[in-house]
Motif scaffolding. Structure first.
Motif, mmCIF file in Angstrom:
data_model
loop_
_atom_site.group_PDB
_atom_site.id
_atom_site.type_symbol
_atom_site.label_atom_id
_atom_site.label_comp_id
_atom_site.label_asym_id
_atom_site.label_seq_id
_atom_site.Cartn_x
_atom_site.Cartn_y
_atom_site.Cartn_z
ATOM 1 N N SER A 98 48.468 -53.808 48.843
ATOM 2 C CA SER A 98 48.697 -54.829 47.709
ATOM 3 C C SER A 98 48.956 -54.587 46.349
ATOM 4 C CB SER A 98 48.828 -56.380 47.920
ATOM 5 O OG SER A 98 48.743 -56.741 49.087
ATOM 6 N N ASP A 100 50.823 -54.948 43.880
ATOM 7 C CA ASP A 100 50.610 -55.114 42.588
ATOM 8 C C ASP A 100 50.566 -56.655 42.887
ATOM 9 O OD1 ASP A 100 52.964 -53.582 41.314
ATOM 10 O OD2 ASP A 100 53.877 -54.036 43.059
ATOM 11 N N ARG A 101 49.545 -57.045 43.352
ATOM 12 C CA ARG A 101 48.900 -58.579 43.934
ATOM 13 C C ARG A 101 47.439 -58.503 42.860
ATOM 14 N NH1 ARG A 101 51.352 -63.335 44.375
ATOM 15 N NH2 ARG A 101 49.142 -64.064 45.003
ATOM 16 N N PRO A 102 47.024 -59.872 41.885
ATOM 17 C CA PRO A 102 46.155 -60.054 41.191
ATOM 18 C C PRO A 102 44.914 -59.328 42.470
ATOM 19 C CG PRO A 102 47.513 -61.686 41.348
ATOM 20 C CD PRO A 102 48.192 -61.114 42.022
ATOM 21 N N GLU A 103 45.062 -60.626 42.925
ATOM 22 C CA GLU A 103 43.175 -60.278 44.664
ATOM 23 C C GLU A 103 43.092 -59.050 45.164
ATOM 24 O OE1 GLU A 103 46.964 -62.089 44.923
ATOM 25 O OE2 GLU A 103 46.529 -64.211 44.892
ATOM 26 N N ALA A 128 43.913 -57.071 37.218
ATOM 27 C CA ALA A 128 44.435 -58.313 37.743
ATOM 28 C C ALA A 128 44.301 -58.746 36.600
ATOM 29 C CB ALA A 128 43.129 -58.861 38.314
ATOM 30 N N LEU A 131 48.429 -58.836 35.948
ATOM 31 C CA LEU A 131 48.862 -59.482 36.608
ATOM 32 C C LEU A 131 49.267 -60.527 36.714
ATOM 33 C CD1 LEU A 131 48.411 -56.116 39.645
ATOM 34 C CD2 LEU A 131 50.916 -57.117 38.335
ATOM 35 N N ALA A 132 48.483 -61.539 36.326
ATOM 36 C CA ALA A 132 48.268 -63.183 36.579
ATOM 37 C C ALA A 132 47.705 -63.872 35.127
ATOM 38 C CB ALA A 132 47.140 -63.369 37.711
ATOM 39 N N SER A 135 45.899 -67.059 35.385
ATOM 40 C CA SER A 135 44.577 -67.235 36.104
ATOM 41 C C SER A 135 43.328 -66.894 35.535
ATOM 42 C CB SER A 135 44.235 -66.231 37.889
ATOM 43 O OG SER A 135 43.821 -66.049 38.335
ATOM 44 N N ASP A 138 41.205 -64.758 37.561
ATOM 45 C CA ASP A 138 40.976 -63.342 37.500
ATOM 46 C C ASP A 138 40.268 -63.269 35.747
ATOM 47 O OD1 ASP A 138 42.502 -62.557 39.778
ATOM 48 O OD2 ASP A 138 44.130 -63.350 39.138
#
Length: 334
Positions: A98, A100-103, A128, A131-132, A135, A138
């Protein structure tokens, strides 16, 4: 509401036992549900059962190896178990699955930080945040990465951004206090910690509020451990070279001067609160701190005496007092 949703809602308000029961009830009907297995791993990890947490995380990976979140949870379990190299493999797999996900990038940054690969950790945490960008988690991960890398200004900037999103964020407020302390802005640090203790007395109580005294003692112990062998070595050389003895006396005086200066810079701005907090520590810890305080004062007085009038018995006494400080420090950390 699904078992997973119910468990998350309970975990969000700190009811971890009830959240775990909800997950286990859900697993009774679907024992191979990767989401529930991953949640159970996380709940076990948060409750300190890291071994069982890893077992559930492994089970989740076995069931759903193509889902990033199970690899993230496995990485977090391995980090708690101080196995960062293995954690890095899991976090890297999560990023691959993944990107394209920050996690996944956030988890990867934590792994790289523990491995002291600070530039790579910064890149992962920065990804991260890209992407967010709003957040808080993050941003705080980026702040932690920067702090461990010794980049205090960058850590502060990331923390400021996180607190702009959520001014009451506990970890953000804690980070600001830590950064203030590292820059010897003791008054600001204590005000931040006092506010945290008022809002979260169970988490930020006497052990945290007494840190100016205990941290100063820890620094002095480290300083003496590094400085005393130098003084002793120079003193031994003084039997042949008068200049070596002069350097030994000067080194002893410098140790005293640095220690006293640091104590003034830390304890005066900190005020009375650290001393009041010492009284609230567990009895064994409190006694150990008192012993270290007395021993520290004795060590500095003896070093000053050696600087004025060098004699081997005085230096040997300093070494004996240092051993007392080290022993009391081990008791305090239990």
């Amino acid at each position: 509401m699904s078992a997973a949703a119910r468990a998350r809602a309970l975990a969000d308000v700190g009811r971890l036992d009830q959240a775990e029961r909800a997950v286990r009830d859900g697993l009774a009907g679907t024992p191979s549900d990767p989401e529930l297995l991953g949640l159970l791993a996380g709940l076990r990890r948060l409750q300190g059962d890291s071994g069982a947490a890893l077992e559930f995380a492994d089970a989740a990976v076995a069931v759903a190896p193509g889902q990033a979140f199970v690899h993230i949870e496995r990485a977090e379990c391995l980090l708690v178990l101080a196995r960062p190299a293995e954690a890095l493999e899991s976090a890297s797999e999560a990023v691959r699955l993944s990107p394209d996900r920050p996690e996944p990038h956030r988890s990867l940054a934590r792994c790289l930080t523990l491995l002291r690969r600070h530039d790579a950790a910064r890149d992962a945490a920065g990804r991260a945040v890209t992407l967010a960008p709003h957040s808080v988690e993050d941003l705080m991960t980026l702040a932690e990465v920067e702090r461990h890398a010794g980049r205090g200004d960058a850590a502060r900037a990331a923390t400021v951004r996180a607190l702009a999103e959520n001014p009451d964020h506990t970890d953000g407020r804690w980070m600001m206090a830590v950064l203030d302390a590292q820059r010897l802005r003791i008054g600001e640090a204590m005000r931040g910690l006092r506010g945290l203790a008022a809002d979260h007395p169970g988490r930020y109580g006497a052990p945290v509020l007494s840190w100016p005294v205990r941290g100063l003692l820890a620094s002095l112990t480290v300083g003496l451990s590094a400085g005393l062998p130098v003084v002793a070595l120079l003193a031994a050389g003084g039997h042949r070279w008068a200049s070596a003895l002069l350097l030994a006396r000067g080194s002893a005086a410098v140790i005293v001067l640095v220690a006293v200066t640091m104590a003034i810079r830390v304890l005066i701005p900190a005020g009375r609160l650290p001393w009041i907090s010492l009284r609230l520590l567990p009895a064994a810890t409190r006694r150990a701190v008192v012993v270290r305080l007395v021993a520290a004062g004795a060590a500095l007085a003896l070093l000053l005496r050696y600087a004025v009038s060098p004699a081997w018995p005085v230096l040997a006494s300093v070494l004996a007092v240092q051993l007392v400080m080290l022993a009391a420090g081990r008791v305090e950390r239990r």
